[in-house]
Design a protein around this motif. Structure first.
Motif, PDB file in Angstrom:
ATOM      1  N   LEU A 208       7.782  26.158 -18.354  1.00  0.00           N
ATOM      2  CA  LEU A 208       7.397  27.521 -17.970  1.00  0.00           C
ATOM      3  C   LEU A 208       5.960  27.562 -17.469  1.00  0.00           C
ATOM      4  O   LEU A 208       5.643  28.266 -16.500  1.00  0.00           O
ATOM      5  CB  LEU A 208       7.574  28.472 -19.153  1.00  0.00           C
ATOM      6  N   LEU A 209       5.073  26.805 -18.110  1.00  0.00           N
ATOM      7  CA  LEU A 209       3.695  26.711 -17.632  1.00  0.00           C
ATOM      8  C   LEU A 209       3.646  26.037 -16.266  1.00  0.00           C
ATOM      9  O   LEU A 209       2.803  26.371 -15.424  1.00  0.00           O
ATOM     10  CB  LEU A 209       2.836  25.928 -18.635  1.00  0.00           C
ATOM     11  N   GLY A 210       4.554  25.095 -16.058  1.00  0.00           N
ATOM     12  CA  GLY A 210       4.623  24.425 -14.762  1.00  0.00           C
ATOM     13  C   GLY A 210       4.916  25.389 -13.635  1.00  0.00           C
ATOM     14  O   GLY A 210       4.459  25.202 -12.502  1.00  0.00           O
ATOM     15  N   ARG A 211       5.685  26.441 -13.919  1.00  0.00           N
ATOM     16  CA  ARG A 211       5.957  27.465 -12.898  1.00  0.00           C
ATOM     17  C   ARG A 211       4.666  28.156 -12.478  1.00  0.00           C
ATOM     18  O   ARG A 211       4.480  28.484 -11.303  1.00  0.00           O
ATOM     19  CB  ARG A 211       6.963  28.486 -13.436  1.00  0.00           C
ATOM     20  N   LYS A 212       3.771  28.400 -13.444  1.00  0.00           N
ATOM     21  CA  LYS A 212       2.472  28.995 -13.116  1.00  0.00           C
ATOM     22  C   LYS A 212       1.654  28.038 -12.247  1.00  0.00           C
ATOM     23  O   LYS A 212       0.992  28.460 -11.282  1.00  0.00           O
ATOM     24  CB  LYS A 212       1.708  29.316 -14.408  1.00  0.00           C
ATOM     25  N   ALA A 213       1.709  26.763 -12.588  1.00  0.00           N
ATOM     26  CA  ALA A 213       0.981  25.768 -11.793  1.00  0.00           C
ATOM     27  C   ALA A 213       1.543  25.678 -10.381  1.00  0.00           C
ATOM     28  O   ALA A 213       0.802  25.522  -9.404  1.00  0.00           O
ATOM     29  CB  ALA A 213       1.055  24.402 -12.483  1.00  0.00           C
ATOM     30  N   TRP A 214       2.871  25.804 -10.251  1.00  0.00           N
ATOM     31  CA  TRP A 214       3.514  25.758  -8.933  1.00  0.00           C
ATOM     32  C   TRP A 214       3.038  26.912  -8.055  1.00  0.00           C
ATOM     33  O   TRP A 214       2.878  26.768  -6.847  1.00  0.00           O
ATOM     34  CB  TRP A 214       5.024  25.796  -9.120  1.00  0.00           C
ATOM     35  N   ARG A 215       2.797  28.077  -8.672  1.00  0.00           N
ATOM     36  CA  ARG A 215       2.309  29.235  -7.914  1.00  0.00           C
ATOM     37  C   ARG A 215       0.901  28.974  -7.378  1.00  0.00           C
ATOM     38  O   ARG A 215       0.538  29.481  -6.306  1.00  0.00           O
ATOM     39  CB  ARG A 215       2.311  30.482  -8.795  1.00  0.00           C
ATOM     40  N   LEU A 216       0.095  28.211  -8.116  1.00  0.00           N
ATOM     41  CA  LEU A 216      -1.246  27.879  -7.631  1.00  0.00           C
ATOM     42  C   LEU A 216      -1.186  27.046  -6.362  1.00  0.00           C
ATOM     43  O   LEU A 216      -2.120  27.059  -5.559  1.00  0.00           O
ATOM     44  CB  LEU A 216      -2.026  27.128  -8.712  1.00  0.00           C
ATOM     45  N   VAL A 217      -0.093  26.326  -6.180  1.00  0.00           N
ATOM     46  CA  VAL A 217       0.075  25.488  -4.985  1.00  0.00           C
ATOM     47  C   VAL A 217       0.594  26.311  -3.809  1.00  0.00           C
ATOM     48  O   VAL A 217       0.159  26.116  -2.666  1.00  0.00           O
ATOM     49  CB  VAL A 217       1.046  24.322  -5.287  1.00  0.00           C
ATOM     50  N   HIS A 218       1.490  27.270  -4.075  1.00  0.00           N
ATOM     51  CA  HIS A 218       2.202  27.949  -2.993  1.00  0.00           C
ATOM     52  C   HIS A 218       1.770  29.388  -2.731  1.00  0.00           C
ATOM     53  O   HIS A 218       2.136  29.945  -1.707  1.00  0.00           O
ATOM     54  CB  HIS A 218       3.707  27.937  -3.287  1.00  0.00           C
ATOM     55  N   LYS A 219       1.031  29.987  -3.630  1.00  0.00           N
ATOM     56  CA  LYS A 219       0.625  31.390  -3.463  1.00  0.00           C
ATOM     57  C   LYS A 219      -0.888  31.501  -3.281  1.00  0.00           C
ATOM     58  O   LYS A 219      -1.564  32.287  -3.943  1.00  0.00           O
ATOM     59  CB  LYS A 219       1.074  32.217  -4.670  1.00  0.00           C
ATOM     60  N   GLU A 220      -1.414  30.720  -2.357  1.00  0.00           N
ATOM     61  CA  GLU A 220      -2.862  30.677  -2.174  1.00  0.00           C
ATOM     62  C   GLU A 220      -3.438  31.981  -1.639  1.00  0.00           C
ATOM     63  O   GLU A 220      -4.638  32.218  -1.740  1.00  0.00           O
ATOM     64  CB  GLU A 220      -3.231  29.532  -1.234  1.00  0.00           C
ATOM     65  N   GLU A 221      -2.582  32.837  -1.055  1.00  0.00           N
ATOM     66  CA  GLU A 221      -3.078  34.109  -0.526  1.00  0.00           C
ATOM     67  C   GLU A 221      -3.246  35.158  -1.617  1.00  0.00           C
ATOM     68  O   GLU A 221      -3.826  36.224  -1.391  1.00  0.00           O
ATOM     69  CB  GLU A 221      -2.126  34.643   0.555  1.00  0.00           C
ATOM     70  N   SER A 222      -2.750  34.876  -2.821  1.00  0.00           N
ATOM     71  CA  SER A 222      -2.868  35.809  -3.934  1.00  0.00           C
ATOM     72  C   SER A 222      -4.330  35.963  -4.357  1.00  0.00           C
ATOM     73  O   SER A 222      -5.090  34.983  -4.400  1.00  0.00           O
ATOM     74  CB  SER A 222      -2.032  35.318  -5.118  1.00  0.00           C
ATOM     75  N   LEU A 223      -4.732  37.185  -4.678  1.00  0.00           N
ATOM     76  CA  LEU A 223      -6.121  37.449  -5.068  1.00  0.00           C
ATOM     77  C   LEU A 223      -6.488  36.677  -6.330  1.00  0.00           C
ATOM     78  O   LEU A 223      -7.567  36.082  -6.416  1.00  0.00           O
ATOM     79  CB  LEU A 223      -6.327  38.949  -5.286  1.00  0.00           C
ATOM     80  N   LEU A 224      -5.590  36.673  -7.328  1.00  0.00           N
ATOM     81  CA  LEU A 224      -5.868  35.967  -8.575  1.00  0.00           C
ATOM     82  C   LEU A 224      -6.066  34.478  -8.332  1.00  0.00           C
ATOM     83  O   LEU A 224      -6.997  33.862  -8.879  1.00  0.00           O
ATOM     84  CB  LEU A 224      -4.714  36.187  -9.553  1.00  0.00           C
ATOM     85  N   ILE A 225      -5.226  33.900  -7.485  1.00  0.00           N
ATOM     86  CA  ILE A 225      -5.319  32.461  -7.222  1.00  0.00           C
ATOM     87  C   ILE A 225      -6.563  32.144  -6.392  1.00  0.00           C
ATOM     88  O   ILE A 225      -7.181  31.084  -6.557  1.00  0.00           O
ATOM     89  CB  ILE A 225      -4.025  31.982  -6.535  1.00  0.00           C
ATOM     90  N   LYS A 226      -6.953  33.047  -5.516  1.00  0.00           N
ATOM     91  CA  LYS A 226      -8.205  32.861  -4.769  1.00  0.00           C
ATOM     92  C   LYS A 226      -9.396  32.809  -5.713  1.00  0.00           C
ATOM     93  O   LYS A 226     -10.317  31.995  -5.539  1.00  0.00           O
ATOM     94  CB  LYS A 226      -8.378  33.995  -3.752  1.00  0.00           C
ATOM     95  N   VAL A 227      -9.379  33.679  -6.733  1.00  0.00           N
ATOM     96  CA  VAL A 227     -10.466  33.701  -7.713  1.00  0.00           C
ATOM     97  C   VAL A 227     -10.482  32.394  -8.518  1.00  0.00           C
ATOM     98  O   VAL A 227     -11.543  31.794  -8.747  1.00  0.00           O
ATOM     99  CB  VAL A 227     -10.311  34.915  -8.654  1.00  0.00           C
ATOM    100  N   MET A 228      -9.289  31.938  -8.952  1.00  0.00           N
ATOM    101  CA  MET A 228      -9.210  30.709  -9.734  1.00  0.00           C
ATOM    102  C   MET A 228      -9.632  29.497  -8.905  1.00  0.00           C
ATOM    103  O   MET A 228     -10.316  28.600  -9.404  1.00  0.00           O
ATOM    104  CB  MET A 228      -7.780  30.517 -10.254  1.00  0.00           C
ATOM    105  N   LYS A 229      -9.246  29.503  -7.634  1.00  0.00           N
ATOM    106  CA  LYS A 229      -9.641  28.381  -6.758  1.00  0.00           C
ATOM    107  C   LYS A 229     -11.149  28.341  -6.584  1.00  0.00           C
ATOM    108  O   LYS A 229     -11.772  27.278  -6.637  1.00  0.00           O
ATOM    109  CB  LYS A 229      -8.948  28.514  -5.397  1.00  0.00           C
TER     110      LYS A 229
END
Length: 308
Positions: A13-34
């Motif tokens: 289940l945590l891996g699904r969150k990690a997968w989103r970091l790879v494929h949802k780079e346009e997301s505001l939350l992921i931009k902040v984390m990056k």
């Protein structure tokens, strides 16, 4: 759900969150984390770093699990390493088997961008026959899209908690894929089971790629045969899980007897549950009627019990 190891299930289940970091780079939350944790690289190349939050440490710990069983879908090839990344597809696996050459390192160097075609001369010179066949079978788009990371053993290329759970339990999907192809090439189980049960006639190879047409074709067959096929498929699936998770097998005739017993038990159960009642009794002619005008009618009811 057949998820017996909750720790591995939680990792999936945590891996699904990690997968989103790879494929949802346009997301505001992921931009902040990056920007905070891996500003100069992708998530798959990111280091854990210091003073990371508990959430970041948890997701980062599943990076290796996410990287297993993936394959690159080639766009421009600029981000895919020829020798270290998985980007080929056949029964021998996902990686290049030719000897490594220092002349080039990325897939983009094998592409002629003027015509957006593979450089056949370069490929034939440095790769073996198997690799040549795999590379040249990959289509290239004139739009030159970005390279995309996908899951190799899923129908749609997306992340699957189920397959990641199996990887977490130590399943090697490359070996699993090869063994599965080998099993179905043999004249043995589970094909023998379908033949011995009389259900082999339900399997039409021409319809296997279209599930809707495949199942629709069953409507024309005998109901008993359909029922037998369904229970047999269920027994084979359970036996497959028994082999994967417990490394134990059951003889074919035992599985077939089990399917027949389940059919018989279900028939007895259906007779008890779906009882055909007799004809309904005619309604009594005595029914409640309102009193005539000017008359008060009082309805009463009583109950007698042995206790109290």
């Amino acid at each position: 759900m057949r998820f017996r190891d909750l720790r591995v299930f939680n990792d999936a289940l945590l891996g699904r969150k990690a997968w989103r970091l790879v494929h949802k780079e346009e997301s505001l939350l992921i931009k902040v984390m990056k920007e905070k944790y891996y500003p100069n690289c992708s998530f798959l190349d990111a280091a854990l770093g210091y003073k990371g939050s508990y959430s970041w440490q948890s997701v980062w710990s599943e990076k290796s699990l996410v990287k297993e069983g993936v394959i690159w879908r080639i766009g421009t090839g600029s981000t895919v390493n020829i020798w270290n990344d998985a980007w080929l597809v056949d029964e021998q696996g996902r990686f290049v088997t030719s000897s490594e050459s220092s002349s080039f390192s990325h897939v983009s160097e094998l592409i002629n961008f003027d015509s957006m075609e593979w450089n056949t001369e370069l490929i034939s010179k440095h790769f073996n026959e198997r690799d040549q066949k795999c590379i040249l079978s990959i289509p290239l788009s004139l739009k030159a899209p970005k390279d995309t990371l996908t899951k190799a053993f899923s129908n749609n290329g997306l992340y699957s908690t189920k397959t990641t759970y199996m990887l977490g339990k130590g399943c090697n999907f490359d070996d699993f894929h090869q063994v599965w192809m080998y099993i179905w090439s043999l004249e043995v189980s589970p094909k023998e089971l379908w033949e011995d049960s009389g259900c082999l006639s339900l399997i039409d190879a021409n319809l296997m790629n279209d599930p809707c047409e495949f199942l629709a074709s069953w409507k024309k067959r005998n109901v008993k045969l359909q029922q037998c096929a369904i229970f047999l498929a269920w027994c084979i699936w359970g036996e497959r899980n028994h082999k994967v998770f417990n490394d134990k097998t059951t003889l074919n005739h035992v599985l077939l007897a089990r399917a027949n017993r389940l059919i018989e038990e279900y028939g007895l159960y259906s007779k008890k549950v779906h009882v055909v009642f007799g004809e309904k009794r005619p309604r009594s002619s005595k029914s409640w009627k309102p009193p005539p005008e000017g008359v008060i009618k009082i309805n009463a009811d009583a109950s007698l019990a042995e206790e109290g």
